[in-house]
Design a protein around this motif. Structure first.
Motif, PDB file in Angstrom:
ATOM      1  N   ARG A   1       0.822  -1.102   0.056  1.00 17.41           N
ATOM      2  CA  ARG A   1       0.025  -0.073   0.079  1.00 17.41           C
ATOM      3  C   ARG A   1       0.852   1.192  -0.045  1.00 17.41           C
ATOM      4  O   ARG A   1       0.606   2.122  -0.621  1.00 17.41           O
ATOM      5  N   TYR A   2       2.097   1.178   0.902  1.00 16.33           N
ATOM      6  CA  TYR A   2       2.483   2.328   1.074  1.00 16.33           C
ATOM      7  C   TYR A   2       3.564   2.523  -0.287  1.00 16.33           C
ATOM      8  O   TYR A   2       3.583   3.906  -0.918  1.00 16.33           O
TER       9      TYR A   2
ATOM     10  N   THR B   1       9.209 -11.273   5.314  1.00 17.24           N
ATOM     11  CA  THR B   1       8.869 -10.795   4.371  1.00 17.24           C
ATOM     12  C   THR B   1       9.774 -10.277   3.379  1.00 17.24           C
ATOM     13  O   THR B   1      10.729  -9.340   3.718  1.00 17.24           O
ATOM     14  N   LEU B   2      10.003 -10.913   2.324  1.00 14.22           N
ATOM     15  CA  LEU B   2      11.000 -10.689   1.173  1.00 14.22           C
ATOM     16  C   LEU B   2      10.615  -9.678   0.185  1.00 14.22           C
ATOM     17  O   LEU B   2       9.396  -9.754  -0.123  1.00 14.22           O
ATOM     18  N   GLY B   3      11.354  -8.601  -0.112  1.00 14.80           N
ATOM     19  CA  GLY B   3      10.742  -7.915  -1.044  1.00 14.80           C
ATOM     20  C   GLY B   3      12.048  -7.105  -2.008  1.00 14.80           C
ATOM     21  O   GLY B   3      13.182  -7.455  -1.438  1.00 14.80           O
TER      22      GLY B   3
ATOM     23  N   PHE C   1      11.351  -1.547  -0.362  1.00 18.42           N
ATOM     24  CA  PHE C   1      11.748  -1.220   1.041  1.00 18.42           C
ATOM     25  C   PHE C   1      12.249  -0.018   1.279  1.00 18.42           C
ATOM     26  O   PHE C   1      11.963   0.920   2.178  1.00 18.42           O
ATOM     27  N   LYS C   2      12.818   0.813   0.101  1.00 21.32           N
ATOM     28  CA  LYS C   2      13.403   2.074   0.125  1.00 21.32           C
ATOM     29  C   LYS C   2      12.153   3.201   0.218  1.00 21.32           C
ATOM     30  O   LYS C   2      12.553   4.113   0.952  1.00 21.32           O
ATOM     31  N   LYS C   3      11.092   2.651  -0.322  1.00 22.38           N
ATOM     32  CA  LYS C   3       9.816   3.589  -0.217  1.00 22.38           C
ATOM     33  C   LYS C   3       9.322   3.540   1.224  1.00 22.38           C
ATOM     34  O   LYS C   3       8.974   4.605   1.700  1.00 22.38           O
ATOM     35  N   VAL C   4       9.149   2.373   1.663  1.00 20.70           N
ATOM     36  CA  VAL C   4       8.685   2.277   3.193  1.00 20.70           C
ATOM     37  C   VAL C   4       9.637   2.677   4.077  1.00 20.70           C
ATOM     38  O   VAL C   4       9.290   3.883   5.021  1.00 20.70           O
ATOM     39  N   TYR C   5      10.979   2.581   3.794  1.00 18.17           N
ATOM     40  CA  TYR C   5      11.913   3.125   5.001  1.00 18.17           C
ATOM     41  C   TYR C   5      12.774   4.066   4.250  1.00 18.17           C
ATOM     42  O   TYR C   5      13.832   4.155   3.916  1.00 18.17           O
TER      43      TYR C   5
ATOM     44  N   ASP D   1      13.860   9.316   9.775  1.00 20.71           N
ATOM     45  CA  ASP D   1      12.691   9.657  10.460  1.00 20.71           C
ATOM     46  C   ASP D   1      11.653   8.483  10.546  1.00 20.71           C
ATOM     47  O   ASP D   1      10.955   8.217  11.139  1.00 20.71           O
ATOM     48  N   ARG D   2      11.925   7.410   9.295  1.00 17.23           N
ATOM     49  CA  ARG D   2      10.607   6.342   9.202  1.00 17.23           C
ATOM     50  C   ARG D   2      11.515   5.045   9.666  1.00 17.23           C
ATOM     51  O   ARG D   2      11.042   4.143   9.127  1.00 17.23           O
TER      52      ARG D   2
END
Length: 459
Positions: free
Chosen positions: A137-138, A277-279, A284-288, A292-293
């Protein structure tokens, strides 16, 4: 200073009260259900593919804790790894360091999925799925998740939203507004994608409920459609992954490369719960995306040393002992021998699956007397015939299996991946014996009924 804690003494004093204590303090319906069907046994030990009762009788475990015990129970090297990591006295869960064993386990997992670059560790399959839902989603900035009818992805709120069984969802709403599509139906998938707002399709390459196998080419074609619409493919490999189908991941059979993959169960080695959870690096770089995140999605117990040690030992044993290849070879043999029985017993409608994830579906027979008996059971409760087979296998032959979902006539076999021809011989012989009785008339049902009456009287 008081007495030292003595776990053996707790078991000695309280072990025989396990069902009463569970009834009084935990889920009250579980011991009630087990007692009703005579499954409330007291197992005193377990080893490999077998459970043992107080009399030393063995029970062949064709359920393996819903797929947890891929290496069998109490594998000596996994057990030793747990002892070793505890004895090392490592600093653990400091929350402000890089856990020392998480990186090595991530490397091992990603070597099995070389198109992916990153791993998030959690504590269970449903948490692995929850992470995938959030990440999708993110990363896409969209909210809709598509899932397949009859799917099972877990029972926490997000996973429940993509659960295909109304019986699990009922009474827990409102849930997330996600949409089901039939497994294998590309036209239905494309219709939903055209509606817009889809972040991902979440799919089990082989569904646990009913052991429904994705049709050949479906996953690859679905991934193409998803890419064209800017959506992701999430493979739920929590039960069907880690070698169960004869490849390390079930999606490998279809030559597809999912954007996110959820694993758990077998990764634990049967000792310490762990999910992963593999990705892709991009997701991953969008989520983290910034410091700050850094903790925007995290788990207090994720990446703990005991879980990582169990996972590393499990991966090592699976590679060294060619466990995945064994699952493929023994699974093919078991399915072939079961399919041969279908020519003898008209109650067998289908034998399907891959590797050591096998579904046996029963059907309405043509024989008039058998058909009347089948119809009577269906009127009482759909799925009851399969339950009588499970009951017969357990009480007559000490073999543990399960009905593969509520209201369906399918039993599922998900034994440890280390079983061999001895276990195949035992199961096929027992299954044929139970089916012989089923085709002779009411004996199987009468046995089941007598158990229900006897257990009700002893309650």
């Amino acid at each position: 200073m008081g007495e030292r804690f003595d776990l053996a003494e707790v078991l000695r004093v309280k072990g025989a009260q396990r069902y009463e204590l569970h009834r009084d303090h935990l889920n009250p319906q579980l011991p009630r259900m087990l007692h009703a069907i005579g499954f409330d046994k007291v197992y005193t030990r377990a080893d490999g593919a077998y459970l043992y009762d107080a009399d030393g009788q063995d029970y062949l475990d064709m359920l393996s804790g819903f797929g947890v015990f891929a290496l069998g129970r109490h594998h000596p090297e996994v057990r030793q790894a747990i002892h070793d990591v505890v004895d090392m006295g490592l600093a653990d869960l400091t929350q402000f360091d890089a856990p020392p064993l998480a990186g090595p386990l991530a490397e091992q997992l990603l070597a099995k999925a070389p198109h992916l670059e990153r791993v998030y560790f959690s504590n269970s399959g449903t948490e692995a799925v929850e992470a995938a839902l959030k990440f999708a989603r993110y990363a896409t900035k969209r909210k809709r998740i598509l899932y397949c009818a009859h799917a099972f992805h877990g029972l926490t709120a997000g996973s429940l939203s993509v659960n295909g069984a109304d019986s699990f969802r009922k009474g827990f709403g409102p849930l997330l507004p996600d949409t089901a599509v039939p497994l294998g139906d590309l036209a239905a998938l494309e219709r939903e994608l055209r509606r817009g707002g889809v972040a991902a399709l979440l799919v089990e390459p082989i569904q646990g409920k009913g052991v429904a196998v994705a049709p050949p080419g479906y996953l690859a074609a679905a991934h193409d459609l998803l890419r064209r619409h800017g959506a992701l493919l999430i493979a739920d490999e929590v039960q069907c992954g880690m070698g169960r189908t004869g490849d390390f991941f079930a999606y490998d059979h279809d030559g597809v490369k999912p954007d996110l993959v959820a694993v758990a169960k077998a990764l634990s080695g049967g000792y310490v719960p762990v999910g992963a959870t593999l990705g892709s690096d991009a997701v991953f770089k969008k989520v983290y995306s910034s410091m700050d995140r850094v903790l925007v999605h995290d788990s207090t117990f994720g990446s703990n040393n005991q879980a990582m040690a169990a996972g590393l030992a499990t991966m090592h044993v699976m590679d060294r002992d060619e466990v995945v290849a064994n699952a493929g070879r023994i699974g093919d043999e078991l399915r072939t021998r079961l399919a041969a029985l279908a020519e003898r017993y008209e109650l067998i409608g289908d034998v399907r699956g891959r590797g050591l994830m096998i579904g046996i579906e029963f059907r309405k027979p043509q024989d008039r007397k058998l058909r009347a008996h089948w119809t009577a059971l269906q009127l009482a409760r759909k799925g009851l015939f399969a339950q009588t087979v499970v009951h017969g296998l357990f009480h007559r032959h000490r073999i543990l299996t399960q009905v593969s979902g509520d209201h369906i006539e399918v039993i599922k076999l998900i034994p440890p991946l280390i079983i061999g021809e001895r276990e195949v011989d035992r199961f096929v012989s027992a299954f044929a014996d139970v089916l012989d009785d089923a085709h002779r008339g009411l004996a199987l049902t009468k046995d089941f009924g007598r158990t229900l009456v006897r257990q009700a009287r002893s309650n």
